[in-house]
Scaffold this motif. Structure first.
Motif, PDB file in Angstrom:
ATOM      1  N   ASP A 270       2.984   6.174   9.692  1.00  0.00           N
ATOM      2  CA  ASP A 270       2.605   5.296  10.794  1.00  0.00           C
ATOM      3  C   ASP A 270       2.874   3.820  10.534  1.00  0.00           C
ATOM      4  O   ASP A 270       2.449   2.974  11.313  1.00  0.00           O
ATOM      5  CB  ASP A 270       1.118   5.489  11.115  1.00  0.00           C
ATOM      6  CG  ASP A 270       0.825   6.903  11.599  1.00  0.00           C
ATOM      7  OD1 ASP A 270       1.639   7.455  12.346  1.00  0.00           O
ATOM      8  OD2 ASP A 270      -0.219   7.455  11.200  1.00  0.00           O
ATOM      9  N   LEU A 271       3.568   3.488   9.456  1.00  0.00           N
ATOM     10  CA  LEU A 271       3.836   2.082   9.149  1.00  0.00           C
ATOM     11  C   LEU A 271       5.056   1.578   9.918  1.00  0.00           C
ATOM     12  O   LEU A 271       5.997   2.331  10.149  1.00  0.00           O
ATOM     13  CB  LEU A 271       4.074   1.905   7.645  1.00  0.00           C
ATOM     14  CG  LEU A 271       2.935   2.279   6.703  1.00  0.00           C
ATOM     15  CD1 LEU A 271       3.352   2.042   5.257  1.00  0.00           C
ATOM     16  CD2 LEU A 271       1.677   1.510   7.036  1.00  0.00           C
TER      17      LEU A 271
ATOM     18  N   GLU B  72       0.489  10.293   3.681  1.00  0.00           N
ATOM     19  CA  GLU B  72       0.036  10.330   5.075  1.00  0.00           C
ATOM     20  C   GLU B  72       0.253   9.006   5.787  1.00  0.00           C
ATOM     21  O   GLU B  72       0.716   8.972   6.927  1.00  0.00           O
ATOM     22  CB  GLU B  72      -1.452  10.698   5.125  1.00  0.00           C
ATOM     23  CG  GLU B  72      -1.760  12.104   4.654  1.00  0.00           C
ATOM     24  CD  GLU B  72      -3.252  12.384   4.608  1.00  0.00           C
ATOM     25  OE1 GLU B  72      -4.023  11.621   5.222  1.00  0.00           O
ATOM     26  OE2 GLU B  72      -3.633  13.363   3.936  1.00  0.00           O
ATOM     27  N   LEU B  73      -0.069   7.908   5.121  1.00  0.00           N
ATOM     28  CA  LEU B  73      -0.051   6.614   5.795  1.00  0.00           C
ATOM     29  C   LEU B  73       1.346   6.079   6.067  1.00  0.00           C
ATOM     30  O   LEU B  73       1.532   5.333   7.025  1.00  0.00           O
ATOM     31  CB  LEU B  73      -0.859   5.594   4.985  1.00  0.00           C
ATOM     32  CG  LEU B  73      -2.363   5.881   4.903  1.00  0.00           C
ATOM     33  CD1 LEU B  73      -3.066   4.783   4.125  1.00  0.00           C
ATOM     34  CD2 LEU B  73      -2.988   6.029   6.278  1.00  0.00           C
TER      35      LEU B  73
ATOM     36  N   ARG C  30      -3.929  -1.003   3.683  1.00  0.00           N
ATOM     37  CA  ARG C  30      -4.368   0.243   4.312  1.00  0.00           C
ATOM     38  C   ARG C  30      -4.810   1.198   3.214  1.00  0.00           C
ATOM     39  O   ARG C  30      -4.123   1.349   2.206  1.00  0.00           O
ATOM     40  CB  ARG C  30      -3.251   0.854   5.151  1.00  0.00           C
ATOM     41  CG  ARG C  30      -2.840  -0.082   6.281  1.00  0.00           C
ATOM     42  CD  ARG C  30      -2.023   0.594   7.317  1.00  0.00           C
ATOM     43  NE  ARG C  30      -1.534  -0.370   8.300  1.00  0.00           N
ATOM     44  CZ  ARG C  30      -0.808  -0.041   9.349  1.00  0.00           C
ATOM     45  NH1 ARG C  30      -0.483   1.223   9.566  1.00  0.00           N
ATOM     46  NH2 ARG C  30      -0.394  -0.975  10.194  1.00  0.00           N
ATOM     47  N   GLU C  31      -5.929   1.844   3.463  1.00  0.00           N
ATOM     48  CA  GLU C  31      -6.546   2.688   2.444  1.00  0.00           C
ATOM     49  C   GLU C  31      -6.376   4.155   2.800  1.00  0.00           C
ATOM     50  O   GLU C  31      -6.684   4.572   3.918  1.00  0.00           O
ATOM     51  CB  GLU C  31      -8.032   2.341   2.360  1.00  0.00           C
ATOM     52  CG  GLU C  31      -8.736   2.948   1.189  1.00  0.00           C
ATOM     53  CD  GLU C  31     -10.185   2.499   1.140  1.00  0.00           C
ATOM     54  OE1 GLU C  31     -11.026   3.338   0.771  1.00  0.00           O
ATOM     55  OE2 GLU C  31     -10.472   1.326   1.474  1.00  0.00           O
ATOM     56  N   GLY C  32      -5.860   4.940   1.840  1.00  0.00           N
ATOM     57  CA  GLY C  32      -5.690   6.362   2.033  1.00  0.00           C
ATOM     58  C   GLY C  32      -4.473   6.866   1.289  1.00  0.00           C
ATOM     59  O   GLY C  32      -3.790   6.110   0.596  1.00  0.00           O
TER      60      GLY C  32
ATOM     61  N   VAL D 141      -0.481   0.005   0.543  1.00  0.00           N
ATOM     62  CA  VAL D 141      -1.167   1.278   0.724  1.00  0.00           C
ATOM     63  C   VAL D 141      -1.791   1.655  -0.610  1.00  0.00           C
ATOM     64  O   VAL D 141      -1.103   1.689  -1.640  1.00  0.00           O
ATOM     65  CB  VAL D 141      -0.203   2.381   1.208  1.00  0.00           C
ATOM     66  CG1 VAL D 141      -0.933   3.714   1.326  1.00  0.00           C
ATOM     67  CG2 VAL D 141       0.437   1.997   2.533  1.00  0.00           C
TER      68      VAL D 141
ATOM     69  N   GLN E 210      -4.859   4.370  -2.323  1.00  0.00           N
ATOM     70  CA  GLN E 210      -5.767   5.487  -2.122  1.00  0.00           C
ATOM     71  C   GLN E 210      -7.181   5.188  -2.613  1.00  0.00           C
ATOM     72  O   GLN E 210      -8.158   5.607  -1.992  1.00  0.00           O
ATOM     73  CB  GLN E 210      -5.227   6.734  -2.817  1.00  0.00           C
ATOM     74  CG  GLN E 210      -6.088   7.961  -2.574  1.00  0.00           C
ATOM     75  CD  GLN E 210      -5.344   9.247  -2.853  1.00  0.00           C
ATOM     76  OE1 GLN E 210      -4.139   9.334  -2.640  1.00  0.00           O
ATOM     77  NE2 GLN E 210      -6.062  10.250  -3.321  1.00  0.00           N
TER      78      GLN E 210
END
Length: 198
Positions: free
Chosen positions: A110-111, A106-107, A100-102, A74, A76
């Motif tokens: 959902d992992l 937040e991310l 995954r970018e962000g 992950v 950002q």
């Protein structure tokens, strides 16, 4: 950059030298990475979360440990996420390392459940506590920090949860005029924690 997806050229030992990676200079250096992987202890079929993945070097070394290991990084920043994707494509098998970018906070919601987690950037007490909660018994958490603000978070985590807390300093040979001397890198504060049995 090097292309060695199946580890047949560079082997599986963690700590690939930095010249094999696409990066912007901010990359976990290979001696520090080897220490991190010793704490993460990748085992066949396991999943790593690499939070604040940067160039993805921790996730790459994790995946190279065994062809069935997987990682989700992950990141950002878009430029660093792009470097991590390049490194995933060049240094791991297809599907092993996903980026995954962000924002990490937040991310992570959902992992899929991890077996181990590395936090190398963006450490907060809230993210660390979320990671402690999501790991299964025997799951490993390794946190590295170079800032005083992150040191405060790590000190509190160690006081509350135990684990192994240490500082790591690395010095490399460098030129001093016509002579040579030692050039220290930033000291890394390291916290390794394994979730106890239920």
């Amino acid at each position: 950059m090097t292309i060695d997806r199946d580890a047949s050229l560079l082997g599986r030992t963690p700590g690939l030298p930095e010249e094999h990676f696409a990066h912007d200079g901010l990359i976990t250096k290979h001696p520090v990475r080897a220490v991190a992987l010793a704490g993460l202890r990748p085992m066949p079929g396991e999943l790593l979360w690499d939070l604040g993945t940067g160039a993805g070097s921790i996730a790459v070394d994790w995946c190279r440990a065994d062809p069935t290991c997987r990682a989700i990084g992950v990141e950002q920043r878009a430029d660093r996420a792009a470097n991590a994707r390049t490194n995933a494509a060049n240094l791991t098998l297809p599907g092993q390392f996903e980026v995954r970018e962000g924002p990490v906070a937040e991310l992570v919601e959902d992992l899929p459940s991890p077996d181990a987690i590395f936090i190398g950037g963006g450490l907060t007490a809230e993210i660390a506590e979320r990671c402690l909660g999501v790991l299964p018994p025997g799951g490993r958490l390794v946190v590295h920090a170079v800032t005083m603000e992150a040191d405060v978070v790590i000190a509190a985590l160690h006081a509350d949860h135990g684990g192994e807390l240490f500082r790591l300093g690395v010095e490399t040979a460098d030129r001093i005029g016509r002579l040579r001397g030692w050039k220290p890198a930033r000291t890394i504060t390291c916290w390794n924690w394994t979730k106890p049995p239920a």
